[in-house]
Design an enzyme around this catalytic site. Structure first.
Site, short mmCIF file in Angstrom:
data_model
loop_
_atom_site.label_atom_id
_atom_site.label_comp_id
_atom_site.label_asym_id
_atom_site.label_seq_id
_atom_site.Cartn_x
_atom_site.Cartn_y
_atom_site.Cartn_z
N ASP A 11 -43.57 -58.84 -18.33
CA ASP A 11 -43.11 -59.97 -19.13
C ASP A 11 -42.66 -59.44 -20.48
OD1 ASP A 11 -43.89 -61.64 -17.08
OD2 ASP A 11 -45.81 -62.16 -17.99
N ASP A 130 -40.35 -70.42 -6.52
CA ASP A 130 -41.74 -70.68 -6.91
C ASP A 130 -42.23 -71.86 -6.07
OD1 ASP A 130 -41.37 -68.70 -8.76
OD2 ASP A 130 -41.27 -70.03 -10.49
#
Length: 279
Positions: A11, A130
């Site tokens: 990230d 997702d």
């Protein structure tokens, strides 16, 4: 048989690697280029950067990160987060990444995927799915404008469907869409996606292992590669995702980032259990 891939994920926010839980309580976790070099030396097959700043005005920051990384390492790089236009994709590819991952832009306009694939080639376009198991209590945000488009109506989640089902989500699992995850993955392949990055929102961050039912169902539904993501806590989970889940690649973050295991240890473990990997 094609070798299975091991893919660390980083990230990135404002040019730095950050770690937190659901993007909350973020703390600095180092320079992305140094992290990339570390994984490259360990033998990672690819690397994913997730740009969690993900805003147009800060796009140049991740572009700089990709450029500096591409100068230092030679494994394929994928960037996801905040990609809204074909120009975004072009700039990222020009900076040195090999693939881009899109989620929300595909949900807003599925034909964005076909336009991107036509412009840059399917091999560059990863669609992030997702997925979350459907429950009776689940609530959904408003339908997308395209929901009644004849060529897309078949992806809608049907209340009459029985058995185990998954809906897709955006915004880190906070917004549920009345879209069947399996049908969506098939539609994304049909529209030109070259790969599916599949994350179980039920398992993400739990360290309980991948959702094997979800991973296997989608891997069997499409002919393009599927990357399993969400829930890795140990090396056995990688094995389960690749073998029982039939994924082509396994993505993990914390177990590698916090040095619980190295990529090399993961590959040696998998090889000892008969999984074909590149050492």
């Amino acid at each position: 048989m094609l070798a299975k891939r091991i893919i660390p994920c980083l990230d990135v926010k404002d040019g730095r690697v950050v770690k937190g839980v659901s993007f909350v309580n973020l703390r600095d976790a180092g320079d992305p280029v140094e992290n990339a070099k570390f994984y490259d030396k360990q033998g990672a097959d690819e690397l994913v950067f997730l740009d969690i700043t993900a805003s147009h005005e800060k796009r140049n920051i991740i572009i700089d990160v990709v450029m500096r990384t591409a100068e230092e390492v030679f494994m394929p790089l994928t960037v996801g987060g905040g990609i809204k236009t074909l120009d975004d994709i072009r700039e990222l590819l020009k900076s040195g990444c090999d693939k881009v991952s899109v989620n929300t832009s595909a949900v807003k306009d599925p034909f964005f995927v076909s336009r991107a694939a036509e412009r840059f080639g399917s091999q560059c376009i990863v669609v992030a799915v997702d997925a979350k198991r459907v429950t009776k209590e689940m609530t959904y945000t408003d339908d997308e404008p395209w929901v009644n488009e004849p060529s897309l109506m078949d992806v809608r989640l049907q209340d009459s469907d029985n058995g185990l089902r998954w809906a897709i989500s955006t915004h880190g699992g906070r917004k549920m869409k009345r879209i069947d995850a399996v049908k969506w993955a098939k539609k994304m392949e049909e529209l030109g996606a070259g790969e599916i990055l599949l994350t179980s929102m039920d398992r993400d961050g739990t360290k309980d292992g991948y959702d094997i039912d979800l991973t296997r169902t989608i891997a069997e539904a499409v002919s393009i590669p599927v990357i399993a993501s969400g829930g890795v806590g140990n090396l056995e989970h990688l094995y389960e995702g690749l073998v029982y889940g039939k994924a082509d690649a396994a993505l993990a973050a914390s177990i590698f980032h916090y040095r619980e295991y190295t990529v090399k240890e993961a590959k040696e473990y998998l090889m000892a259990k008969g999984v074909v990997v590149r050492l």
